[in-house]
Design a protein around this motif. Structure first.
Motif, short mmCIF file in Angstrom:
data_model
loop_
_atom_site.label_atom_id
_atom_site.label_comp_id
_atom_site.label_asym_id
_atom_site.label_seq_id
_atom_site.Cartn_x
_atom_site.Cartn_y
_atom_site.Cartn_z
N GLN A 202 39.90 41.50 30.67
CA GLN A 202 40.97 42.49 30.80
C GLN A 202 42.12 42.14 29.86
O GLN A 202 42.21 41.01 29.39
CB GLN A 202 41.54 42.48 32.22
N GLU B 210 44.94 41.49 30.77
CA GLU B 210 45.62 40.38 31.43
C GLU B 210 44.96 39.04 31.17
O GLU B 210 45.62 38.00 31.15
CB GLU B 210 45.63 40.62 32.95
N ARG C 80 36.89 49.53 39.11
CA ARG C 80 38.10 49.28 39.87
C ARG C 80 37.91 49.59 41.34
O ARG C 80 37.28 50.58 41.68
CB ARG C 80 39.21 50.16 39.37
#
Ligand code: ATP
Ligand code: MG
Length: 651
Positions: free
Chosen positions: A416, A418, A520
């Motif tokens: 990701q 992140e 998700r």
């Protein structure tokens, strides 16, 4: 493969091809255990891939968790690592960047060329007032000036914030405002399907919306095809370089924890977040994963087809490959312009060794048909990779066969914005591959699938994908919002001093520890109390022969509250039909259960996507809720999709 095979048989697996394994950068399966035994010191190996101005005192400081310090005490410069040191190593005439422009222009920058232009741009930025720590926003399409100005910023210690060129003026203004950015690098325009498109007017509109003074640098991409004026505070990039011809700037030593860049997430799920990445940890990790997973060597020509405006392009077009001294390729445009052979022609002409792309692109290639890749010599390819969403087994097999010629390993890499770099994937010279499953966590990475209570789920059960240990590539925080960083990512699964990172994704794990990412957790449809993951249903649909892409969403249903609506596009050799519709319904029933049966199957030529190629389920959900059930022929209001295409700049 059998036409009616919905998902890969559980035992479908491929071993790393021997010729690949024999030359691989990582080929010893013992690496997993070594990393466990040595953790966190195992990450010394990543740091050792870089040249440090000052060595670090420790590998990890977790005193202020979840605000971790990787390689504290260390100092380095990212541009020095990506450029200068390769020249010092005697490789100044090697190609660093190869660019394929939209009009078939090509440009090659050797490491020496790159050094020259990065320095001149760095000197120019400094003269314009950019100081260490100032955030410079870069709003450029896929032209060489994008990576070059990123590296120029890195050289003078100014964090960059690249905003995808397709974003609207509003989106740019929001990001500049949020990042306190007073500097902007943009261009006059670029070609879209052969037509000149004005980028600068978008940038000017954004600047009007901002209260602060912004100094702007404008790259002349279109020459005489588009005349752009320069207002006060706006400078021509070419003239600035000319004025700084031959200038050099000493790379500014940055502390390992200093911000190298910030990047707003693509915004598939709500408010964009400014993810901040460190210099030392991030660059070490980008280099390490490029070496271990992409198997990159300096001799390679490597191509990641993602836009540099997304994290994939940051880590795996720019920072990872250049830190290793590889030749990295970038291309401007789309895979089907001027024709559907564009990518394969580029692979053939440049003898690309390693290719990294997204499942959505692979499904488009499948939809167009194999005649395009089959018409080109792709034998230079040694390794293939994917990222961005789950890849269904049929697409995985097609990629391996038609692009990889059957003898390239395929790495399905989960990560990701992140995480900064890859987290879950096979090591291509070590692990067996299972189509449809990303693989085990990388060595040293604590990725786990857990239940609500945080304890590991049993094989086959669905749970939450978390990471229970820090890793060098991790983001530092959200720009200006430490609280949201802690609340959104760390609160859900941490207990006491056991900090656990929550990815927001759902996943399953098998007996061998292979992780299948399901998408998700908030992309869940609740049908009469059954929580159904959209990606799991979609995977069952796209594995049917004739289906190119599918998206499922929840639509209102009188009895069950919510019902599954499937939006489906067919490939080049299939037309929507009642028979196909029945196969889709049967396939979902078989793979998941009768309760997951789609109430409506809507055929549509295209699915609405975000700029980074992710399906906009929310929009389909709106459509689903106005659409009478049972409409099975076409998307009722295709103009909605037209509107989506017109406004997705706003995302
Ligand atoms: P936002 O966080 O703003 O909603 P985003 O999550 O789409 O946007 P990215 O960081 O680019 O932004 O995407 C990461 C997500 O992409 C992951 O959380 C996961 O859902 C999906 N993803 C990436 N790689 C894979 C993969 N190999 N398999 C399955 N899913 C993947
Ligand atoms: Mg995300």
């Amino acid at each position: 493969m059998n036409v009616h095979t919905m998902t890969a048989p559980a035992d479908e697996r491929y071993e790393p091809p021997r010729p690949f394994a024999e030359q691989a950068n990582v080929s010893d399966p013992g690496i997993y255990e070594e990393f466990e035994d040595e953790w966190p010191d195992c990450w010394e190996r990543a740091a050792a891939l870089l040249d440090w101005h000052r060595e670090h005192d420790r590998v990890l400081d977790d005193a202020n968790a979840p605000f971790y310090e990787w390689f504290p005490g260390g100092e380095l410069n990212a541009a020095y690592n990506c450029v200068d040191r390769h020249i010092e190593a005697g490789r100044k005439t090697q190609a660093a960047l190869k660019w394929e422009g939209k009009r078939r222009e090509t440009r090659t920058y050797t490491y020496q060329d790159l050094y020259g232009e990065v320095n001149e741009a760095a000197a120019a930025l400094r003269d314009l007032g950019v100081e260490e720590g100032d955030v410079v926003t870069i709003y450029l399409p896929m032209i060489p000036e994008l990576p070059i100005t990123m590296l120029a910023c890195a050289r003078i210690g100014a964090p960059h914030s690249a905003v995808f060129a397709g974003f609207s003026a509003d989106a740019l203004a929001t990001r500049m405002e949020s990042a306190d950015s007073e500097y902007l690098i943009t261009c006059d325009g670029y070609y879209r399907r052969g037509n000149a498109f004005n980028q600068k007017s978008k940038a000017d509109n954004a600047l009007m919306a901002l209260d602060r003074e912004v100094t702007t640098v404008v790259v002349d991409r279109l020459g005489p095809d588009l005349d752009h004026g320069l207002d006060a505070g706006q400078y021509d990039y070419g003239e600035l370089l000319f004025a700084h011809a031959g200038a050099t700037v000493d790379p500014v030593p940055r502390e390992a924890g200093d911000m190298l860049f910030l990047m707003y997430t693509s915004g598939t799920t709500g408010e964009p977040k400014g993810i901040t990445h460190s210099t030392g940890g991030y660059l070490s990790y980008a280099a390490w994963t490029s070496r271990a997973v992409l198997d990159l060597e300096p001799e390679d020509t490597y191509w990641c087809s993602a836009d540099i405006g997304w994290i994939t392009g940051h880590s795996y077009t720019v920072y990872g490959p250049l830190a290793l001294g590889t030749t990295t390729l970038l291309y401007e445009g789309t895979p089907d312009y001027p024709d559907r052979s564009r990518l394969w022609e580029i692979v053939e002409r440049n003898a690309v060794d390693v290719f990294y792309t997204a499942p959505t692109a692979i499904r488009a290639f499948m939809k167009w048909g194999e005649e395009y890749p089959d018409g080109h010599d792709l034998s230079s390819l040694r390794l293939l990779g994917t990222v961005g969403e789950p890849i269904n087994p049929r697409a995985w097999n097609w990629y391996r066969e038609h692009i990889g010629g059957g003898d390239c390993p395929v790495v399905d890499t989960w990560w990701q914005t992140e995480t900064g770099g890859m987290m879950v994937t096979t090591l291509p010279g070590v692990s067996s591959m299972k189509p449809g499953s990303a693989g085990p966590p990388l060595p040293g990475i604590g990725a786990r699938v857990v239940g609500e209570d945080g304890s590991p789920v049993d094989p086959g059960e669905t749970g939450y994908l978390v990471v229970d240990r820090p890793w060098p590539g991790m983001f530092r925080s959200l720009y200006g919002d430490d609280e949201r960083y802690r609340d959104e990512y760390w609160e859900p699964f941490s207990e006491g001093d056991d900090w656990v990172y929550f990815s927001g994704d759902g996943a399953k794990v098998d007996e061998d520890g292979y992780i299948t990412v399901l998408g998700r957790v908030d992309d869940v449809i609740n049908v009469s109390g059954h929580r159904l993951g959209t990606m799991e249903i979609e995977s069952a649909i796209v594995d049917i022969e004739g289906v190119a892409e599918a998206a499922v969403v929840g639509g209102d249903h009188e009895r069950d509250g919510t019902a599954v609506h499937a939006y489906v596009s067919t490939d080049h050799s299939h037309e929507p039909s009642e028979a196909l519709r029945e196969r889709i319904v049967a396939s979902v029933e078989e793979a998941i259960g009768p309760f997951a049966r789609p109430e409506a199957v809507v055929f549509t030529p295209e699915l609405p996507k975000t700029r980074s190629g992710k399906i906009m389920r929310r929009l389909l959900e709106n459509i689903a809720n106005q659409e009478p059930l049972g409409d099975t022929s076409t998307l009722r209001n295709p103009e909605v999709v037209g509107e989506i295409e017109a406004t997705d700049d706003e995302l």
